[in-house]
Scaffold this active site. Structure first.
Site, PDB file in Angstrom:
ATOM      1  CG  PHE A  95      75.693 125.049  82.718  1.00  0.00           C
ATOM      2  CD1 PHE A  95      75.053 126.165  81.754  1.00  0.00           C
ATOM      3  CD2 PHE A  95      75.313 123.611  82.968  1.00  0.00           C
ATOM      4  CE1 PHE A  95      73.485 125.749  81.675  1.00  0.00           C
ATOM      5  CE2 PHE A  95      73.634 123.727  82.158  1.00  0.00           C
ATOM      6  CZ  PHE A  95      73.121 124.495  81.989  1.00  0.00           C
ATOM      7  CG  ASP A 109      80.682 127.405  78.586  1.00  0.00           C
ATOM      8  OD1 ASP A 109      80.244 127.526  79.941  1.00  0.00           O
ATOM      9  OD2 ASP A 109      79.730 128.645  78.469  1.00  0.00           O
ATOM     10  CB  SER A 110      76.723 128.301  75.401  1.00  0.00           C
ATOM     11  OG  SER A 110      76.319 129.623  76.519  1.00  0.00           O
ATOM     12  CB  ALA A 129      73.796 122.396  78.971  1.00  0.00           C
ATOM     13  CG  ASP A 181      78.642 125.295  88.547  1.00  0.00           C
ATOM     14  OD1 ASP A 181      77.514 126.092  89.188  1.00  0.00           O
ATOM     15  OD2 ASP A 181      79.445 126.054  88.599  1.00  0.00           O
ATOM     16  CB  CYS A 196      74.962 130.381  92.194  1.00  0.00           C
ATOM     17  SG  CYS A 196      74.127 130.478  90.043  1.00  0.00           S
TER      18      CYS A 196
HETATM   19  N1  SAH Z   1      81.359 125.775  86.396  1.00  0.00           N
HETATM   20  C1  SAH Z   1      82.193 126.850  86.472  1.00  0.00           C
HETATM   21  C2  SAH Z   1      80.711 128.035  86.348  1.00  0.00           C
HETATM   22  C3  SAH Z   1      79.263 127.992  85.344  1.00  0.00           C
HETATM   23  S1  SAH Z   1      78.862 129.494  85.213  1.00  0.00           S
HETATM   24  C4  SAH Z   1      82.499 126.587  87.531  1.00  0.00           C
HETATM   25  O1  SAH Z   1      82.792 126.105  88.244  1.00  0.00           O
HETATM   26  O2  SAH Z   1      83.959 127.676  87.141  1.00  0.00           O
HETATM   27  C5  SAH Z   1      77.773 129.357  83.684  1.00  0.00           C
HETATM   28  C6  SAH Z   1      78.526 128.825  82.977  1.00  0.00           C
HETATM   29  O3  SAH Z   1      77.093 128.384  81.537  1.00  0.00           O
HETATM   30  C7  SAH Z   1      78.782 130.213  81.601  1.00  0.00           C
HETATM   31  O4  SAH Z   1      80.202 129.703  81.393  1.00  0.00           O
HETATM   32  C8  SAH Z   1      78.052 130.028  80.512  1.00  0.00           C
HETATM   33  O5  SAH Z   1      78.774 130.296  79.631  1.00  0.00           O
HETATM   34  C9  SAH Z   1      77.563 129.435  80.608  1.00  0.00           C
HETATM   35  N2  SAH Z   1      76.003 128.575  79.859  1.00  0.00           N
HETATM   36  C10 SAH Z   1      74.881 129.577  80.400  1.00  0.00           C
HETATM   37  N3  SAH Z   1      74.185 129.009  80.161  1.00  0.00           N
HETATM   38  C11 SAH Z   1      74.159 128.227  79.107  1.00  0.00           C
HETATM   39  C12 SAH Z   1      73.674 127.250  78.427  1.00  0.00           C
HETATM   40  N4  SAH Z   1      72.789 127.414  77.924  1.00  0.00           N
HETATM   41  N5  SAH Z   1      74.248 125.749  77.885  1.00  0.00           N
HETATM   42  C13 SAH Z   1      75.292 125.918  78.078  1.00  0.00           C
HETATM   43  N6  SAH Z   1      76.229 127.290  78.674  1.00  0.00           N
HETATM   44  C14 SAH Z   1      75.902 128.095  79.025  1.00  0.00           C
END
Ligand code: SAH
Length: 390
Positions: A223, A244-245, A272, A292, A332
């Site tokens: 993420f 990331d997706s 993920a 995250d 969060c």
């Molecule tokens: N770690 C980052 C913030 C993450 S926000 C930082 O510290 O700046 C959450 C992220 O998860 C987003 O970019 C979103 O695109 C991604 N996301 C959401 N669902 C997902 C999934 N199922 N698999 C992979 N990524 C995902």
């Protein structure tokens, strides 16, 4: 005559705890209650003044308290609160180019967040009754920071509930599509018009740097968004895989890796949950993993499902770590409490058959201060864990 609204005894019990929200069903309209968003004086059932706040008759959170006394609510009132918010950051935010300047109720300005990315400010305004005072607030911010541009990123659905238009608008100067900013010694990119929140995750800024400090070997940042964690890890790691997706998110990491002269960051687009399971199936191992995820629970009713999501990714991540490996894991979701997060981690470790020690518990960055009486402002939980061989 002042506009007023009456609070029930139930509402009063809540505001006495210091919580600044009054729900519509704890308010009673009287003959001087406005029908449009306004500043109102809050009266108890005996007509005594118990405070003043931002009122919106059509909102579920119908009143957001500003003060418990008779202080006149003028543009200068908000200018003073803005100055205090700025002064607090001067004190606690050292060495960062990007940070939150105004954090809504925690700075006594409900409904407003303002983030600073280098020479630019990006705001989100969610209170209709605050609208007439925005000029006074912006004047303080402009005088202090002299920004090259200010963007109003007002596209959230919460605005509709307040009867405000949803729009993304440059209100001062000009604001670029991407804003580079330094965090620690890494350059990151915020996407103020289209990115998440106001363009980046400033609530993790201190955690990004700390995660880098404890990272080593083969790392996985799951993420990853624009790479707040991945780039910091890369400084200390042999390799980092950022997952990331979102394709645009990964494009930002790629660009930032180049700008920072990092050649050990690779990108993996996908879900993920399935990627973590695939890694386990293939027998992959890592030294450092960051999890995250986005808020899995947006409301109280989703908390249970969210916990099973958190458990699943933490369970897989713990299986993937070498002994001595580290897991930096966050939630969060305000609706998943610290106690629940803690219990979920215990269960994940038990199911993964790993012994884990806690290196540190952390929370949101100091520019996102909590308001003690308002648990909603304490939402980010982060554990730094280590797999041990006992
Ligand atoms: N770690 C980052 C913030 C993450 S926000 C930082 O510290 O700046 C959450 C992220 O998860 C987003 O970019 C979103 O695109 C991604 N996301 C959401 N669902 C997902 C999934 N199922 N698999 C992979 N990524 C995902």
């Amino acid at each position: 005559m002042a506009t007023t609204v009456t609070i029930t005894n139930k509402g009063l019990r809540r505001t006495r705890t210091g919580h600044p929200w009054v729900f519509d069903n704890d308010l009673r309209a009287n003959e001087s209650t406005p029908t449009v968003p306004s500043i109102v004086t809050l009266l108890d059932l005996q007509n005594n003044l118990t405070g003043q706040g931002l009122y919106n008759p059509t909102s579920k959170i119908a009143l957001r308290l500003l003060t418990k006394d008779e202080t006149p609510i003028t543009p200068d009132f908000f200018a003073q609160r803005t100055k205090a918010a700025v002064a607090y950051r001067e004190d606690v935010v050292k060495g960062y180019e990007a940070f939150r300047v105004i954090h809504s109720e925690s700075d006594g300005i409900p409904g407003l967040t303002v983030d600073k990315y280098g020479d630019y400010l990006v705001l989100q305004q969610h209170s209709a009754a605050l609208e007439p005072f925005m000029g006074a607030i912006l004047e303080v911010l402009q005088n202090h920071y002299q920004p090259k541009g200010i963007l109003a990123r007002n596209d959230s659905s919460v605005r509709e509930l307040e009867g405000l238009p949803r729009e993304v608008k440059v209100i001062v100067g000009s604001v670029p599509e991407e804003i580079p900013f330094k965090e620690g010694d890494m350059t990151l990119f915020a996407a103020p018009y289209t990115g998440q929140k106001t363009g980046a995750f400033l609530d993790q800024r201190e955690n990004h740097v700390e995660a880098g400090r404890i990272a080593f070997g083969h790392c996985l940042d799951v993420f990853s968004y624009h790479g707040g964690f991945a780039l910091q890890l890369a400084k200390h790691a042999e390799i980092v895989i950022a997952v990331d997706s979102s394709k645009p998110a990964l494009v930002h990491i790629e660009k930032a890796a180049k700008v920072n002269g990092l050649t050990n960051v690779s990108l993996l687009q996908g879900d993920a949950f399935s990627l973590l399971r695939d890694f386990v199936k293939k027998g992959e191992r890592f030294d450092t993993i960051v999890l995250d995820p986005p808020a899995f629970a947006k409301g109280r009713d989703q908390a249970e499902k969210a916990v099973s999501g958190y458990k699943e990714i933490n369970l897989q991540a713990l299986k993937l770590l070498h002994v001595g490996g580290r897991l930096v894991t966050a939630s969060c979701s305000y609706h998943v409490s610290e106690a629940t997060f803690y219990a979920m981690l215990q269960e994940a470790a038990a199911d993964a058959e790993r012994q884990v020690r806690v290196l540190e518990w952390r929370g949101q960055a100091s520019c996102h201060p909590e308001r003690l009486a308002m648990p909603e402002t304490r939402y980010l939980k982060l554990a730094v864990l280590e797999v041990i061989d006992v």
